[in-house]
Design a protein around this motif. Sequence first.
Motif, PDB file in Angstrom:
ATOM      1  N   UNK A   1     -52.264  56.490   9.468  1.00  0.00           N
ATOM      2  CA  UNK A   1     -53.400  55.648   9.819  1.00  0.00           C
ATOM      3  C   UNK A   1     -53.175  54.230   9.302  1.00  0.00           C
ATOM      4  N   UNK A   2     -53.324  53.264  10.187  1.00  0.00           N
ATOM      5  CA  UNK A   2     -53.079  51.865   9.811  1.00  0.00           C
ATOM      6  C   UNK A   2     -53.984  51.482   8.643  1.00  0.00           C
ATOM      7  N   UNK A   3     -53.410  50.838   7.638  1.00  0.00           N
ATOM      8  CA  UNK A   3     -54.198  50.369   6.503  1.00  0.00           C
ATOM      9  C   UNK A   3     -54.571  51.436   5.495  1.00  0.00           C
ATOM     10  N   UNK A   4     -54.038  52.662   5.668  1.00  0.00           N
ATOM     11  CA  UNK A   4     -54.417  53.707   4.721  1.00  0.00           C
ATOM     12  C   UNK A   4     -53.422  53.777   3.563  1.00  0.00           C
ATOM     13  N   UNK A   5     -53.895  54.299   2.439  1.00  0.00           N
ATOM     14  CA  UNK A   5     -53.030  54.430   1.270  1.00  0.00           C
ATOM     15  C   UNK A   5     -52.879  55.901   0.919  1.00  0.00           C
ATOM     16  N   UNK A   6     -51.634  56.349   0.822  1.00  0.00           N
ATOM     17  CA  UNK A   6     -51.360  57.751   0.526  1.00  0.00           C
ATOM     18  C   UNK A   6     -50.591  57.834  -0.788  1.00  0.00           C
ATOM     19  N   UNK A   7     -51.094  58.653  -1.699  1.00  0.00           N
ATOM     20  CA  UNK A   7     -50.425  58.836  -2.981  1.00  0.00           C
ATOM     21  C   UNK A   7     -49.728  60.183  -2.940  1.00  0.00           C
ATOM     22  N   UNK A   8     -48.445  60.204  -3.319  1.00  0.00           N
ATOM     23  CA  UNK A   8     -47.731  61.475  -3.254  1.00  0.00           C
ATOM     24  C   UNK A   8     -47.075  61.760  -4.606  1.00  0.00           C
ATOM     25  N   UNK A   9     -47.441  62.887  -5.183  1.00  0.00           N
ATOM     26  CA  UNK A   9     -46.951  63.221  -6.522  1.00  0.00           C
ATOM     27  C   UNK A   9     -46.087  64.465  -6.497  1.00  0.00           C
ATOM     28  N   UNK A  10     -45.293  64.619  -7.538  1.00  0.00           N
ATOM     29  CA  UNK A  10     -44.445  65.814  -7.625  1.00  0.00           C
ATOM     30  C   UNK A  10     -43.427  65.648  -8.724  1.00  0.00           C
ATOM     31  N   UNK A  11     -42.903  66.766  -9.215  1.00  0.00           N
ATOM     32  CA  UNK A  11     -41.926  66.714 -10.305  1.00  0.00           C
ATOM     33  C   UNK A  11     -40.630  66.046  -9.830  1.00  0.00           C
ATOM     34  N   UNK A  12     -39.817  65.536 -10.755  1.00  0.00           N
ATOM     35  CA  UNK A  12     -38.582  64.875 -10.336  1.00  0.00           C
ATOM     36  C   UNK A  12     -37.660  65.828  -9.581  1.00  0.00           C
ATOM     37  N   UNK A  13     -37.035  65.321  -8.564  1.00  0.00           N
ATOM     38  CA  UNK A  13     -36.053  66.111  -7.820  1.00  0.00           C
ATOM     39  C   UNK A  13     -36.657  67.053  -6.794  1.00  0.00           C
ATOM     40  N   UNK A  14     -37.953  66.991  -6.588  1.00  0.00           N
ATOM     41  CA  UNK A  14     -38.587  67.928  -5.657  1.00  0.00           C
ATOM     42  C   UNK A  14     -38.388  67.481  -4.204  1.00  0.00           C
ATOM     43  N   UNK A  15     -38.187  66.178  -4.002  1.00  0.00           N
ATOM     44  CA  UNK A  15     -37.904  65.697  -2.646  1.00  0.00           C
ATOM     45  C   UNK A  15     -38.841  64.619  -2.134  1.00  0.00           C
ATOM     46  N   UNK A  16     -39.513  63.909  -3.030  1.00  0.00           N
ATOM     47  CA  UNK A  16     -40.449  62.860  -2.598  1.00  0.00           C
ATOM     48  C   UNK A  16     -39.716  61.736  -1.871  1.00  0.00           C
ATOM     49  N   UNK A  17     -38.641  61.233  -2.494  1.00  0.00           N
ATOM     50  CA  UNK A  17     -37.899  60.134  -1.884  1.00  0.00           C
ATOM     51  C   UNK A  17     -37.299  60.573  -0.552  1.00  0.00           C
TER      52      UNK A  17
END
Length: 452
Positions: free
Chosen positions: A85-101
């Motif tokens: 959605x245009x202009x929306x902010x999404x926060x994504x959390x998770x332990x290191x190495x789980x695959x966020x990047x």
Amino acid sequence: MTKTNVVYVCQHCGWKSLKWVGRCGGCGEWDSTIEELGTPAGSGYKSFTISRELPQPITQVKLLECPSIETGMEEFDRILGGGLIAGSAVLIGGTPGIGKSTLLLQVCQYISKKGYTTLYVTGEESVAQTKLRAERLSILSDNLLVVAETNLDFILENIHNTRPTLVVIDSIQMIYKSQIESAPGTVAQVRQCANDLISVAKSTGSAIFLVGHVTKQGIIAGPKVLEHMADTVLYFEGEKFQCYRILRVVKNRFGSTDEIGIFEMRKNGLQPVDNPSEIFISQGRRISAGSAIISCMEGTRALLVEIQALVTRANFGMPERKVSGVDYNRVSMILAILEKRIGLKLGGQDVFVNIVGGVQVDEPAADLGIAMTITSSFKEKVIPSDIVFVGEVGLGGEVRSVSQIEIRLKEAQRLGFKRAIVPKDNTKGIANDLGIELSEVCYLSEAVEIIG
Ligand code: TYD
Ligand code: MG
């Protein structure tokens, strides 16, 4: 000479104190306050932009032109509530190495392939490392811009100049604003940087993804306000050494919460799992006692999962009770019900309960399945492999109805289950052509009799 005003800020909730304290006065967390330099008034520390808008009737509010862009990764779109959605902010959390990047780089690829500009700001890795990863994921598009930057002002400038459709900040804990003298990752920095980034996203219409680190307790590090500021909050779950990853929605202003996406980490990045029920049912389960299949709801869809139990005689004094994937208190309650209402002598037994595949099941509809798998292990009786259980168990040993029974049964039928043990109250009014035999029970004892 100006006196620097040192304050001690709780890194958990943002509570401030002029003296160091061992325990936060706000949230009660131990050893969570650290020294930060207070920002003098008028040094650009603003928490919210003031808007001069006048109140207007809701009927006259104009909707956004382009509400959402599908990323093309179905599993991810569903989580976001339809798309980006245009202009929306999404926060994504998770332990290191789980695959966020990895996931966010893939999302950038899908969006940039559609001709939109995306900006990936990496604060943890170099641009070359990001390129290596992108090559591995076969993402090479001119629309995907990469920059290794941690200074907030330069990032904001980049956003203004490139006007991307999607901005990824990997991670928010690495970004700092030079006017604030605290170290990156502290409450003051995280709050201000996130606030500035979100306001810019709102004003330019870019969607923004913020990667957040998690603490030992598994919550996103930094102030709780971070979760309040974001429109959507996602958590990545899963065992690092297993290839399945579950993306869970804990907050969503544009769609339903408690929706999950299931991905598999492969050589070429995260791939959506098409038939999630299959991975939660172990192969070769037909042979042993202490295994039952339940149909539980995860967001809008049903998922079949296998619950296993092992009941063995306790060798030393206190019997052990270990559970994984289900609520400990719920299992304790079910053990008490089995002891009192069914007459199973579980007092001197060690009990272990586990959900196959590392998924977490938190709904009462799993009660009947848990009770049956414990009974099955205790009596060493194998539950036929084509039976699925659905039902909540009350303290009186009664089996109570659950929500969305039809969706649960359809999924079971689709996967080839022949018979379902369901609460009697639930069967009124449901279609009788589901293609699965229903055994209605009012009491737990009836279910125990069915399996013998
Ligand atoms: P990463 O996205 O770096 O995790 P995070 O940003 O959450 O810290 O994930 C890194 C892990 O994923 C690493 O252990 C290697 C693995 N991986 C794959 O298995 N396949 C891939 O294609 C990629 C890019 C990573
Ligand atoms: Mg990373």
